[in-house]
Structures are given as structure tokens and as C-alpha cells.
Design a protein around this motif. Structure first.
Motif, mmCIF file in Angstrom:
data_model
loop_
_atom_site.group_PDB
_atom_site.id
_atom_site.type_symbol
_atom_site.label_atom_id
_atom_site.label_comp_id
_atom_site.label_asym_id
_atom_site.label_seq_id
_atom_site.Cartn_x
_atom_site.Cartn_y
_atom_site.Cartn_z
ATOM 1 N N ARG A 64 0.837 -1.212 0.000
ATOM 2 C CA ARG A 64 0.000 0.000 0.000
ATOM 3 C C ARG A 64 0.875 1.267 0.000
ATOM 4 N NH1 ARG A 64 -5.162 1.064 0.391
ATOM 5 N NH2 ARG A 64 -5.937 2.874 1.523
ATOM 6 N N ARG A 118 2.316 1.875 -3.418
ATOM 7 C CA ARG A 118 1.328 2.506 -4.304
ATOM 8 C C ARG A 118 1.183 3.992 -3.995
ATOM 9 N NH1 ARG A 118 -0.828 -0.739 -7.810
ATOM 10 N NH2 ARG A 118 -1.162 -2.909 -7.302
ATOM 11 N N LEU A 119 1.166 4.330 -2.721
ATOM 12 C CA LEU A 119 1.063 5.743 -2.344
ATOM 13 C C LEU A 119 2.286 6.527 -2.833
ATOM 14 C CD1 LEU A 119 -0.454 5.484 1.255
ATOM 15 C CD2 LEU A 119 -1.543 6.464 -0.779
ATOM 16 N N SER A 120 3.466 5.932 -2.702
ATOM 17 C CA SER A 120 4.662 6.628 -3.181
ATOM 18 C C SER A 120 4.628 6.776 -4.698
ATOM 19 C CB SER A 120 5.933 5.912 -2.728
ATOM 20 O OG SER A 120 6.109 4.701 -3.405
ATOM 21 N N CYS A 180 1.887 7.145 -6.401
ATOM 22 C CA CYS A 180 0.914 8.226 -6.622
ATOM 23 C C CYS A 180 1.591 9.585 -6.481
ATOM 24 C CB CYS A 180 -0.256 8.114 -5.645
ATOM 25 S SG CYS A 180 -1.366 6.737 -5.976
ATOM 26 N N LEU A 237 -5.454 1.058 -5.126
ATOM 27 C CA LEU A 237 -5.569 1.343 -3.686
ATOM 28 C C LEU A 237 -7.006 1.205 -3.220
ATOM 29 C CD1 LEU A 237 -3.207 4.424 -3.200
ATOM 30 C CD2 LEU A 237 -3.035 2.228 -2.028
#
Length: 186
Positions: free
Chosen positions: A90, A93-95, A97, A165
Motif C-alpha cells: 500500500r 502505491r502511495l509513493s 501516486c 488502492l
């Protein structure tokens, strides 16, 4: 949503394949022109006066900017992912984004300002001083073309990461790395 993202990535991939094909032709043209120029210089003592301008103004710009989006999609750009390896999926994925947002803003600015510059060069009929008065706008126009395509890829990648996400499914890969999947840096 998943089929839309994959469809958009497919369309972008098709455009990138055309751009890469053009970049490959440009790279081949560079090799042929340089080899011919060297031959003409050393055999007939008559090099091409136009070779340097053509290569540096048009062909090198095309090779670089027409390949930039496909290189990002393939994970071939330089990336410092030593910290990402320790992240849970997760957080990866945020990084990604954040990377997409920052890249999208930066390259959208480059595309916008270079488009304005290309338009200005076209309208004012800018040419370079040399043996052939090459117009500058086609070379400058390669910048917004390549960075605009990269912006499209970044935007769709961002949507794919956000959808992944939200759903918890791997709609697109979490991180596109160019190194081996088993490679670990410590």
C-alpha cells in the motif's frame, strides 16, 4: 474502471510504439548521416555542411523526446527505490501516486511552455543561422509532443494506482522497476 485504465494504457502504448518507431528511424538516420559524413570528409574532403545542424536540431531531440514516455512505462528511467523496497504494498502505491503527481505537474509545465515556445517560433518563422536556414519550431515541437505523451501515461498510471488502492486489486503493477525482481539492496 479496470477495463478503462487498461484500455487507455493500451492506446497510450500503441502511440508510444509509433513514437519509438519514429525515434528508431531517427537514430538510424543519425548513424547513416554520420557514417556518410565521415566517408565524405576523409575520402572526398567534402563533408556535409548540414549534417551537424540536422542531427543536433531535429534527430537527437526526436530520439530523446519520442522515447521518454515509453521509457517511463517500461520502468527504464533512473529511480532511487532503495526505500520503496522496505515499504508494504500500500505504501509503494502511495509513493507511486506521489511520484505520478509530481511528474505530472512538472512535465505538464514543460509541455505547456514548450508548446508556447514552438508556436511562437512557428509564427515568427524562426530559423537557425547556418548553411541551411532550418526552421526551429519542428524541433521545439518535439518537446511538448513527448512530454505531453508522458503526461498522459502519468495521469493514467496515477488513476490505475488510485484504483488499485481503492479496490485492493492489482489493476496495474505497484512499482515498475527495471531491475530484477529478486534484486535486493542493503
Amino acid at each position: 474502471m479496470e477495463s478503462l485504465i487498461k484500455g487507455l494504457l493500451g492506446v497510450i502504448g500503441a502511440i508510444e510504439r509509433v513514437a519509438i518507431g519514429i525515434a528508431m528511424v531517427m537514430m538510424f538516420a543519425i548513424m547513416v548521416i554520420v557514417a556518410s559524413d565521415v566517408f565524405m570528409r576523409y575520402v572526398f574532403n567534402s563533408p556535409f555542411a548540414w549534417a551537424y545542424d540536422l542531427i543536433s536540431l531535429y534527430l537527437m531531440a526526436g530520439v530523446f523526446f519520442l522515447a521518454v514516455s515509453q521509457a517511463y512505462g517500461a520502468g527504464a528511467h533512473v529511480s532511487v527505490d532503495i526505500l520503496q523496497q522496505t515499504f508494504p504494498p500500500r505504501a509503494k502505491r502511495l509513493s507511486e501516486c506521489v511520484t505520478c503527481i509530481v511528474g505530472l505537474v512538472a512535465f505538464a509545465l514543460v509541455a505547456r511552455f514548450s508548446f508556447d515556445r514552438a508556436l511562437d517560433a512557428y509564427q515568427s518563422q524562426d530559423v537557425i543561422a547556418g548553411s541551411i536556414p532550418w526552421p526551429t519550431w519542428p524541433s521545439i515541437a518535439l518537446v511538448p509532443l513527448g512530454t505531453g505523451l508522458l503526461c498522459l501515461r502519468l495521469a493514467v498510471t496515477l488513476l490505475g494506482q488510485l484504483a488499485s488502492l481503492a479496490t485492493g486489486r492489482d489493476i496495474i503493477p505497484a512499482v515498475a522497476n527495471s531491475h530484477d525482481t529478486g534484486e535486493v539492496f542493503e
